[in-house]
Design an enzyme around this catalytic site. Structure first.
Site, PDB file in Angstrom:
ATOM      1  CB  CYS A   2      -0.861   0.027   1.253  1.00  0.00           C
ATOM      2  SG  CYS A   2      -1.910  -1.410   1.409  1.00  0.00           S
ATOM      3  NE  ARG A  27       4.701   2.056  -1.026  1.00  0.00           N
ATOM      4  CZ  ARG A  27       5.529   2.120   0.010  1.00  0.00           C
ATOM      5  NH1 ARG A  27       6.692   2.715  -0.130  1.00  0.00           N
ATOM      6  NH2 ARG A  27       5.203   1.611   1.162  1.00  0.00           N
ATOM      7  CD1 TRP A  76       0.123  -5.679  -3.719  1.00  0.00           C
ATOM      8  CD2 TRP A  76       0.241  -6.523  -1.645  1.00  0.00           C
ATOM      9  NE1 TRP A  76       0.739  -6.909  -3.795  1.00  0.00           N
ATOM     10  CE2 TRP A  76       0.828  -7.453  -2.538  1.00  0.00           C
ATOM     11  CE3 TRP A  76       0.208  -6.841  -0.289  1.00  0.00           C
ATOM     12  CZ2 TRP A  76       1.367  -8.658  -2.118  1.00  0.00           C
ATOM     13  CZ3 TRP A  76       0.746  -8.054   0.132  1.00  0.00           C
ATOM     14  CH2 TRP A  76       1.315  -8.946  -0.781  1.00  0.00           C
ATOM     15  CG  ASN A 102       1.546   0.463   4.125  1.00  0.00           C
ATOM     16  OD1 ASN A 102       1.314  -0.739   4.060  1.00  0.00           O
ATOM     17  ND2 ASN A 102       2.727   0.969   3.842  1.00  0.00           N
ATOM     18  N   GLY A 103      -0.416  -1.417   6.275  1.00  0.00           N
ATOM     19  CA  GLY A 103      -0.033  -2.290   7.388  1.00  0.00           C
ATOM     20  C   GLY A 103      -1.143  -3.283   7.673  1.00  0.00           C
ATOM     21  CD  GLU A 483      17.820 -12.128  -8.142  1.00  0.00           C
ATOM     22  OE1 GLU A 483      17.248 -12.736  -7.239  1.00  0.00           O
ATOM     23  OE2 GLU A 483      17.503 -10.989  -8.502  1.00  0.00           O
ATOM     24  CE  LYS A 487      14.578  -9.928 -10.420  1.00  0.00           C
ATOM     25  NZ  LYS A 487      15.170  -9.916  -9.142  1.00  0.00           N
ATOM     26  CD  GLU A 490      10.919 -10.921  -8.717  1.00  0.00           C
ATOM     27  OE1 GLU A 490      10.765 -10.514  -7.569  1.00  0.00           O
ATOM     28  OE2 GLU A 490      11.917 -10.611  -9.400  1.00  0.00           O
ATOM     29  CG  HIS A 506      20.359 -35.723  -6.321  1.00  0.00           C
ATOM     30  ND1 HIS A 506      20.822 -36.999  -6.079  1.00  0.00           N
ATOM     31  CD2 HIS A 506      21.466 -34.944  -6.439  1.00  0.00           C
ATOM     32  CE1 HIS A 506      22.134 -36.994  -6.025  1.00  0.00           C
ATOM     33  NE2 HIS A 506      22.564 -35.752  -6.248  1.00  0.00           N
ATOM     34  CE  LYS A 605      12.051  -2.008  -5.587  1.00  0.00           C
ATOM     35  NZ  LYS A 605      12.901  -3.056  -6.190  1.00  0.00           N
TER      36      LYS A 605
HETATM   37  C1  G6P Z   1       9.596  -8.213  -2.273  1.00  0.00           C
HETATM   38  C2  G6P Z   1      10.075  -7.774  -3.650  1.00  0.00           C
HETATM   39  C3  G6P Z   1      11.384  -8.471  -3.988  1.00  0.00           C
HETATM   40  C4  G6P Z   1      12.398  -8.203  -2.890  1.00  0.00           C
HETATM   41  C5  G6P Z   1      11.886  -8.641  -1.530  1.00  0.00           C
HETATM   42  C6  G6P Z   1      12.794  -8.172  -0.407  1.00  0.00           C
HETATM   43  O1  G6P Z   1       9.170  -9.518  -2.323  1.00  0.00           O
HETATM   44  O2  G6P Z   1       9.091  -8.049  -4.639  1.00  0.00           O
HETATM   45  O3  G6P Z   1      11.876  -7.983  -5.211  1.00  0.00           O
HETATM   46  O4  G6P Z   1      13.580  -8.882  -3.193  1.00  0.00           O
HETATM   47  O5  G6P Z   1      10.612  -8.041  -1.279  1.00  0.00           O
HETATM   48  O6  G6P Z   1      12.799  -6.775  -0.379  1.00  0.00           O
HETATM   49  P1  G6P Z   1      13.877  -5.892   0.308  1.00  0.00           P
HETATM   50  O7  G6P Z   1      13.380  -4.481   0.170  1.00  0.00           O
HETATM   51  O8  G6P Z   1      13.937  -6.319   1.746  1.00  0.00           O
HETATM   52  O9  G6P Z   1      15.171  -6.107  -0.370  1.00  0.00           O
END
Ligand code: G6P
Length: 610
Positions: A2, A27, A76, A102-103, A483, A487, A490, A506, A605
């Site tokens: 949010c 965000r 969100w 937000n929260g 990673e 990516k 996502e 395995h 985000k």
């Molecule tokens: C969310 C984002 C990710 C990020 C993760 C940790 O899930 O979508 O891209 O890696 O949070 O976020 P931070 O701000 O703690 O690196």
């Protein structure tokens, strides 16, 4: 997560609020809403979908939104589906209070039941409406007091902004756990979840501390705790520049940030490494240098991409500083009754510095006596403030939801941290100096990878319609494989698995079928031959091998269907180079599939709820 924006001043609030919401779009959200004070009351509009949809709807009745104070929100969904009734702002039973949040209010059900028994009628499934109702219930003509009283009954996390029909010219904001900043302009205030919605208007600001309530009027502000005892906020100059949060010539923030990495990494390293003297200067560690050097165990923690950076950090720290390390998801560490012995150091890695799971792990470790460090990008964020010491990434604001330059910064800071501890434990000046020279060359090597963006796109184009991919690597490039898979999941919604290359046989090998893309992260290094063995296993089963390989590695050619070349560098630093190729792969796959790269579905985000 949010996003909150609020405005109180002399200018028309609506355009400012909508512009602020657009800046917070990155965000992640699924609905949006706005409330503006008109001379005779409050006008509210809420809409599912993008801010543009809200803007279009408000545009049909601009006269009702003509005031100079208001609050706005991107939601969100947590409690209740994305729907107009669940979008913020929420109001109390008598429609006298308007509130954005937000929260998560953890005890909302108990409060809701109590309010319902008093006759309150709820229209949403949200926890936020409960808070709006509670403020309304406790309101006796003083919004600040009602908010303080309501928050004393709440458990959970919140950043809120509230207005009352009965108090024109007053806005009350408060925070616990979720970030909120107050920007101070000339006779005006802009409040927001993060500085990106503030910097266009003012550089002067303060971040609210936990359990702080702030009452804003055109004459000034007053901050207090939940018991009305005044507290003094710490004013700061926002360093963020407008061009850093604008697209410029790039079609997407993600691509902009991938291409920015050489410069961002230069910034991370700048003034911190002395190759000749084999020294690393990390100002944030001055007070705790000795404790770090004598650490018996280091626990790295983070979530998502930051967790992958933590895995690389573990390898680096063990190799360069010979300190036993482990990596824990923040969410797991917190609830597993962790063992924290003397001389344990917890290192929290986070771009935003606001990730609730990481923050909770940090608090748990602190309570158990660990020394806590932060590797964080956002200056003054919750994690940065909660740790004993830390090192900032200095990569600039990251707007793309899929983290790119923050990962590279996290790995670079981890490398410096490992060299810093290693030098104090056993590394010679010469060994440290020569590694620092290699580290200093990484930004240019990253540029050589971004230069190949079109080549990477042409490879991706051949496989982009396939829905299952594997990403494989060994040693330092095992976290890179994770990673790479993350990516692509996502932003292109391709199902991908990342794993240590050896693990494939395995179980996951059963997935391999004719034409399945298998991406091997295989730069020159100690396990190169072994990775080649794994490639053969894939090809023998009809899989297609796409390899990230070092320049000059001719042996690889007969084992690969596609090759992306990266400049050679010491294995320990290779994740900073190889990851960039995978970032570009994911980016092009998403664009070729027609997805909105900067606003991937369901993602936020910064995840400020557990
Ligand atoms: C969310 C984002 C990710 C990020 C993760 C940790 O899930 O979508 O891209 O890696 O949070 O976020 P931070 O701000 O703690 O690196």
């Amino acid at each position: 997560m949010c996003g909150i924006v609020g405005y109180l001043g002399d200018r028309p609030a609506l355009p400012l609020l909508l512009e602020g919401l657009k800046r917070l779009e990155y965000r992640g959200y699924d609905s949006a809403g706005v409330c503006v004070r008109r001379p005779d009351g409050l006008s509210t509009c809420r809409e599912v979908g993008k801010v543009a949809a809200l803007e279009a709807r408000v545009g049909k009745d601009l006269a009702s939104f003509a005031g100079t104070e208001g609050i706005a929100h991107t939601r969100w969904a947590t409690h209740g589906v994305p729907a107009e009734r669940n979008a913020h702002p929420h109001r109390d039973d008598k429609s006298r209070i308007s509130l954005v949040h937000n929260g998560i209010i953890e005890n909302y059900q108990t409060i809701k039941t109590a309010l319902e028994s008093k006759g309150c009628k709820f229209e949403s499934e949200t926890d936020t409406e409960v808070l709006a109702m509670l403020v309304g219930e406790l309101y006796e003509g003083d919004l600040e007091k009602a908010v303080q009283a309501a928050l004393r009954e709440i458990t959970g996390a919140y950043a809120i902004a509230v207005m009352s029909v009965d108090e024109p010219g007053v806005m009350v904001v408060a925070r616990k756990g979720s970030p909120l900043m107050v920007g101070i302009g000339l006779n005006e205030f802009v409040i927001a979840s993060d500085p990106s919605a503030i910097v266009a208007h003012t550089q002067q600001a303060f971040a609210l501390e936990d359990f702080t309530v702030c009452r804003l009027t055109r004459d000034g502000y007053r901050t207090s705790n939940l018991h009305n005892i005044p507290v003094t906020p710490k004013l700061m100059e926002l360093e963020m520049k407008l061009e850093e949060i604008e697209l410029g010539e790039f079609p997407h923030f993600m691509l902009k940030e991938i291409f920015e990495q050489p410069k961002a990494l230069r910034n991370t390293l700048s003034g911190r490494v002395d190759m000749e003297r084999g020294e690393i200067f990390l100002g944030g560690l001055q007070q705790i240098g000795r404790k770090l050097t004598h650490a018996k165990r280091i626990v790295f923690t983070g979530q998502g991409t930051a967790w992958h950076a933590a895995l690389v950090a573990e390898y680096m720290m063990e190799e360069l500083a010979r300190i036993p390390c482990e990596v824990q998801y923040g969410s797991e560490f917190r609830y597993r009754n962790p063992i924290v012995e003397d001389h344990t150091v917890l290192v929290a890695i986070s771009q935003s510095g606001e990730t609730a799971d990481t923050l909770a792990a940090l608090e748990e470790a602190k309570q158990r006596g660990a020394l806590t460090l932060g590797i964080v990008n956002v200056v003054g964020s919750s994690i940065a403030r909660a740790t004993d010491a830390g090192v900032y990434l200095r990569v600039g604001p990251e707007i793309g939801v899929a983290s790119t330059k923050a990962f590279i910064g996290q790995v670079a800071v981890s490398a410096m941290l490992a060299l810093y501890a290693g030098r104090r434990r056993h590394l010679s000046i010469e060994a440290t100096g020569s590694l620092l020279t290699e580290l200093d060359a990484i930004p240019d090597k990253i540029r050589q990878v971004t230069d190949q963006s079109e080549h990477i796109k042409s490879i991706v184009a051949k496989y982009v319609d396939l829905n299952n991919w594997l990403f494989l690597g060994r040693g330092y490039n095992y976290p890179v494989a994770l990673e790479g898979a993350l990516k692509i999941k996502e932003i292109s919604y391709i199902h991908a698995e990342g794993m240590p290359a050896a693990e494939m046989k395995h179980g996951p090998i059963a997935l391999i079928h004719d034409g399945m893309p298998c991406v091997f992260v295989a730069p020159m290094g100690s396990q190169h031959d072994k990775v080649i063995g794994n490639m053969q296993e894939v090809r023998a089963r009809g899989g297609r091998v796409i390899v990230i390989a070092s320049e000059g590695d001719t042996e690889i050619e007969s084992h690969a269907d596609e090759i992306i070349r990266v400049p050679a560098c010491p294995e320990v630093f290779s994740p900073m180079v190889t990851t960039v190729a995978l970032q570009l792969m994911a980016y092009h796959a998403a664009v070729l599939r027609g997805h909105d790269v900067d606003k991937p579905r369901n993602l936020a985000k910064s995840v400020t709820v557990e």
